[in-house]
Design a protein around this motif. Structure first.
Motif, PDB file in Angstrom:
ATOM      1  N   UNK A  29      40.151  43.238  16.513  1.00 48.55           N
ATOM      2  CA  UNK A  29      39.189  43.912  17.078  1.00 48.55           C
ATOM      3  C   UNK A  29      38.106  43.057  17.432  1.00 48.55           C
ATOM      4  N   UNK A  30      37.973  42.128  16.455  1.00 42.82           N
ATOM      5  CA  UNK A  30      36.817  40.978  16.462  1.00 42.82           C
ATOM      6  C   UNK A  30      35.386  41.440  15.954  1.00 42.82           C
ATOM      7  N   UNK A  31      35.437  42.493  14.908  1.00 43.89           N
ATOM      8  CA  UNK A  31      34.526  42.961  14.384  1.00 43.89           C
ATOM      9  C   UNK A  31      34.505  42.869  12.711  1.00 43.89           C
ATOM     10  N   UNK A  32      33.431  43.358  12.263  1.00 43.75           N
ATOM     11  CA  UNK A  32      33.682  43.580  10.636  1.00 43.75           C
ATOM     12  C   UNK A  32      33.064  44.987  10.616  1.00 43.75           C
ATOM     13  N   UNK A  33      33.894  45.711   9.681  1.00 40.60           N
ATOM     14  CA  UNK A  33      33.409  47.184   9.107  1.00 40.60           C
ATOM     15  C   UNK A  33      33.272  47.186   7.839  1.00 40.60           C
ATOM     16  N   UNK A  34      32.374  48.147   7.066  1.00 40.61           N
ATOM     17  CA  UNK A  34      32.287  48.352   5.817  1.00 40.61           C
ATOM     18  C   UNK A  34      33.855  49.244   5.308  1.00 40.61           C
ATOM     19  N   UNK A  35      34.325  48.846   4.266  1.00 48.76           N
ATOM     20  CA  UNK A  35      35.444  49.533   3.804  1.00 48.76           C
ATOM     21  C   UNK A  35      35.404  51.130   4.112  1.00 48.76           C
ATOM     22  N   UNK A  36      34.018  51.718   3.679  1.00 46.65           N
ATOM     23  CA  UNK A  36      34.001  53.109   4.020  1.00 46.65           C
ATOM     24  C   UNK A  36      34.432  53.552   5.293  1.00 46.65           C
ATOM     25  N   UNK A  37      33.659  53.042   6.103  1.00 45.74           N
ATOM     26  CA  UNK A  37      33.904  53.188   7.620  1.00 45.74           C
ATOM     27  C   UNK A  37      35.095  53.056   8.205  1.00 45.74           C
ATOM     28  N   UNK A  38      35.610  51.817   7.831  1.00 44.66           N
ATOM     29  CA  UNK A  38      37.175  51.682   8.216  1.00 44.66           C
ATOM     30  C   UNK A  38      38.037  52.794   7.687  1.00 44.66           C
ATOM     31  N   UNK A  39      38.032  52.972   6.481  1.00 40.23           N
ATOM     32  CA  UNK A  39      38.731  53.751   5.908  1.00 40.23           C
ATOM     33  C   UNK A  39      39.004  55.183   6.663  1.00 40.23           C
ATOM     34  N   UNK A  40      37.589  55.769   7.085  1.00 37.33           N
ATOM     35  CA  UNK A  40      37.499  57.033   7.560  1.00 37.33           C
ATOM     36  C   UNK A  40      38.070  56.711   9.119  1.00 37.33           C
ATOM     37  N   UNK A  41      37.940  55.757   9.674  1.00 36.67           N
ATOM     38  CA  UNK A  41      38.643  55.567  10.950  1.00 36.67           C
ATOM     39  C   UNK A  41      39.931  55.593  10.907  1.00 36.67           C
ATOM     40  N   UNK A 153      30.401  48.390  23.279  1.00 36.49           N
ATOM     41  CA  UNK A 153      30.575  48.274  24.774  1.00 36.49           C
ATOM     42  C   UNK A 153      31.089  46.764  24.842  1.00 36.49           C
ATOM     43  N   UNK A 154      30.776  45.884  24.125  1.00 37.33           N
ATOM     44  CA  UNK A 154      31.206  44.731  24.235  1.00 37.33           C
ATOM     45  C   UNK A 154      32.652  44.557  23.662  1.00 37.33           C
ATOM     46  N   UNK A 155      33.017  45.118  22.684  1.00 34.92           N
ATOM     47  CA  UNK A 155      34.253  45.419  22.179  1.00 34.92           C
ATOM     48  C   UNK A 155      35.284  46.136  23.223  1.00 34.92           C
ATOM     49  N   UNK A 156      34.744  47.006  23.877  1.00 34.77           N
ATOM     50  CA  UNK A 156      35.664  47.732  24.814  1.00 34.77           C
ATOM     51  C   UNK A 156      35.813  46.786  25.675  1.00 34.77           C
ATOM     52  N   UNK A 157      35.008  46.224  26.536  1.00 31.02           N
ATOM     53  CA  UNK A 157      35.032  45.187  27.692  1.00 31.02           C
ATOM     54  C   UNK A 157      36.040  44.062  27.396  1.00 31.02           C
ATOM     55  N   UNK A 158      35.992  43.666  26.226  1.00 28.70           N
ATOM     56  CA  UNK A 158      36.765  42.646  25.697  1.00 28.70           C
ATOM     57  C   UNK A 158      38.203  43.059  25.790  1.00 28.70           C
TER      58      UNK A 158
END
Length: 243
Positions: A29-41, A153-158
């Motif tokens: 994905x080219x991003x960093x997320x917290x464990x809590x947010x990634x787990x929820x996603x 948005x940058x993630x979507x466009x990539x």
């Protein structure tokens, strides 16, 4: 000898989440997320419901859908200034429909990271179009909440760059049921495709599953939020099989 007690609730969620190394997914994905947010996603409602009605990723999916739609619409507007509103609307649908999102999910390896209930796991939920497509939107919702709209948005466009660029040829959709009939005629096959469909889910949010059959066998399958859309995708699959 005592039987090992099955984990439930937050303990089951944490155990399932930590069982997999999610670094490759975040790298894709080219991003960093917290464990809590990634787990929820990554938490599908089937897992949440089996473990005490935990929070699931549907609210994130709602946000991600909005981020995705706006980001793609703006890019199409800027990239194709000579296209009409009708054209760019169809082009956007070609970029962000369930099948396109499912393809993106497979490219990113989403299915290997989703937290699914036992029933979904047994029936191939990690590769179901609807489930993995929704997971892409959930990830975008998570990125939006933690990183803001510009990063989302940058993630979507990539991630969708190739699909946006080819939208004029793939988004101006064909009537696949008619195309299938024409293909059968070209092949001198005197058969009439038979469409059958069924729906599941609550009345306000149903998913339709359709098949198209001829020559005594199912030749195509498709899913959609309407019966027409599901049959459209089934006809497309049958056409591609014939081609």
């Amino acid at each position: 000898m005592s039987r090992k007690r099955r984990l439930t609730g937050e303990a089951a969620l944490e155990a399932a989440f930590t069982r997999t190394d999610h670094a490759p997914l975040l790298a894709a994905w080219g991003v960093e997320l917290s464990d809590d947010m990634l787990r929820l996603a990554l938490t599908h409602r089937s897992f949440a419901n089996e473990n005490g009605n935990l929070p699931n990723n549907e609210r994130l999916e709602f946000l991600g859908d909005a981020v995705l739609g706006l980001s793609v619409a703006e890019q199409l507007y800027r990239q194709f200034p000579d296209r009409s509103e009708s054209d760019i609307s169809k082009m956007r649908a070609g970029v962000v429909n369930m099948y396109a999102l499912a393809d993106v999910a497979r490219e990113l390896g989403m299915g290997d990271h989703l937290l699914l209930g036992r029933g979904e796991m047994m029936t191939g939920g990690s590769d179901k179009h609807s489930i993995i497509a929704d997971s892409v939107e959930a990830m975008l919702g998570a990125i939006y909440l933690e990183k803001g709209f510009d990063v989302a948005r940058a993630t979507v466009l990539r991630i969708f760059e190739r699909r946006i660029t080819t939208a004029p040829s793939t988004g101006l959709t064909m009537d696949w049921k008619t195309v299938l009939l024409e293909r059968l005629s070209d092949l001198r096959m005197s058969v009439d495709p038979v469409y059958e469909s069924e729906a599941d889910g609550p009345a306000h949010d149903q998913t339709f599953h359709a098949t198209v059959s001829f020559d005594g066998a199912v030749k195509g399958r498709g899913d959609g939020h309407t019966k027409k859309e599901a049959e459209h995708h089934a006809a497309r699959e049958a056409y591609r099989a014939l081609s």
